[in-house]
Scaffold this active site. Structure first.
Site, mmCIF file in Angstrom:
data_model
loop_
_atom_site.group_PDB
_atom_site.id
_atom_site.type_symbol
_atom_site.label_atom_id
_atom_site.label_comp_id
_atom_site.label_asym_id
_atom_site.label_seq_id
_atom_site.Cartn_x
_atom_site.Cartn_y
_atom_site.Cartn_z
ATOM 1 N N TRP A 60 2.678 -2.413 -1.673
ATOM 2 C CA TRP A 60 2.901 -3.838 -1.963
ATOM 3 C C TRP A 60 1.752 -4.412 -2.780
ATOM 4 C CZ3 TRP A 60 6.585 -7.411 -1.783
ATOM 5 C CH2 TRP A 60 6.221 -8.756 -1.772
ATOM 6 N N GLU A 61 0.529 -3.927 -2.522
ATOM 7 C CA GLU A 61 -0.664 -4.466 -3.181
ATOM 8 C C GLU A 61 -0.897 -3.838 -4.565
ATOM 9 O OE1 GLU A 61 -0.792 -3.702 0.263
ATOM 10 O OE2 GLU A 61 -0.613 -5.848 0.682
ATOM 11 N N VAL A 92 3.499 5.709 -2.105
ATOM 12 C CA VAL A 92 4.605 6.476 -1.522
ATOM 13 C C VAL A 92 5.327 5.573 -0.534
ATOM 14 C CG1 VAL A 92 5.238 8.470 -0.118
ATOM 15 C CG2 VAL A 92 3.371 8.665 -1.780
ATOM 16 N N ILE A 94 8.413 5.348 1.980
ATOM 17 C CA ILE A 94 9.381 6.178 2.695
ATOM 18 C C ILE A 94 10.320 5.267 3.471
ATOM 19 C CG2 ILE A 94 9.681 8.030 4.385
ATOM 20 C CD1 ILE A 94 6.888 9.045 3.617
ATOM 21 N N GLU A 97 13.923 2.249 9.078
ATOM 22 C CA GLU A 97 15.200 1.789 9.639
ATOM 23 C C GLU A 97 15.541 0.353 9.250
ATOM 24 O OE1 GLU A 97 14.745 2.494 13.767
ATOM 25 O OE2 GLU A 97 14.852 4.665 13.527
ATOM 26 N N THR A 98 14.597 -0.336 8.602
ATOM 27 C CA THR A 98 14.842 -1.735 8.237
ATOM 28 C C THR A 98 14.958 -1.874 6.719
ATOM 29 O OG1 THR A 98 12.511 -2.260 7.976
ATOM 30 C CG2 THR A 98 13.418 -2.446 10.205
ATOM 31 N N HIS A 100 12.771 -3.156 4.866
ATOM 32 C CA HIS A 100 11.418 -3.236 4.317
ATOM 33 C C HIS A 100 11.271 -2.435 3.028
ATOM 34 C CE1 HIS A 100 6.997 -2.697 4.414
ATOM 35 N NE2 HIS A 100 7.034 -3.862 5.014
ATOM 36 N N PHE A 125 4.182 4.478 -13.722
ATOM 37 C CA PHE A 125 4.850 4.231 -12.437
ATOM 38 C C PHE A 125 4.756 5.478 -11.549
ATOM 39 C CE2 PHE A 125 8.768 3.748 -9.804
ATOM 40 C CZ PHE A 125 8.405 2.573 -9.170
#
Ligand code: DLZ
Length: 168
Positions: A60-61, A92, A94, A97-98, A100, A125
């Site tokens: 995210w950062e 990375v 991965i 289950e949500t 996110h 990228f």
């Protein structure tokens, strides 16, 4: 012959300065990817002293970390040319289950594209967006079957760094 990947080109990276920014989530995958990228940079002639490696907590950062690394480097140069010819952003993601994964993958892709177009510096990228650990291990070349995608990112950084100068 593999149908995947660009047809190879040879580029001399000896004049280039390259940044690598990597997330620290999923470090066992990140480390070989960064090592693979660095190995290819060196193989293309980039000097060790011209490779700068920085980290941030998670993928995210990566957009802000990439941008700050570039902006900081601008003030270290004389003559107005940016210190970095390209920056490789490595993360990375991965799937869990949500939702996110979907939100981060989408935002980070758009964020890194924005950084490269806003700064006019190639941002490679280097973010794996995979469904499970096995896919991540294969793409980092540590399962004995897949190849290390970090190597491709190193080559892409040299090619785009050289071409950016040629197209200036
Ligand atoms: C929170 C989080 C999760 C669940 N998964 C990953 C991941 O697979 N890969 C990754 O690079 N980062 C992950 N993160 C952390 C976020 O990217 C970010 O660092 C935190 O949400 C803090 O902003």
């Amino acid at each position: 012959m593999s149908l995947k990947g660009p047809t190879p080109q040879q580029h001399d990276g000896s004049a280039l300065r390259i940044g690598i920014v990597h997330a620290r989530w999923n470090a066992t995958i990140i480390e070989p990817l960064v090592a693979g990228a660095k190995a290819k940079l060196l193989e293309c002639g980039v000097k060790e002293s011209n490779i700068v490696v920085q980290s941030c907590p998670g993928s995210w950062e990566l957009p802000i970390a990439t941008k700050r690394l570039y902006v900081a480097s601008k003030y270290q140069t004389t003559g107005g040319s940016p210190a970095f010819d390209a920056i490789i952003a490595v993360g990375v993601l991965i799937k869990g289950e949500t939702m996110h994964f979907e939100y981060i993958a989408d935002s980070v892709s758009h964020g890194l594209m924005r950084v490269q177009l806003d700064t006019d510096i190639p941002v490679i990228f280097g973010v794996l967006t995979v469904l499970n650990d096995e896919q991540a291990l294969a793409r980092a070349g540590v399962d004995g079957k897949g190849h290390n995608h970090g190597e491709d990112w190193g080559l892409a950084a040299v090619e785009m760094g050289v071409k950016r100068r040629e197209w200036a």
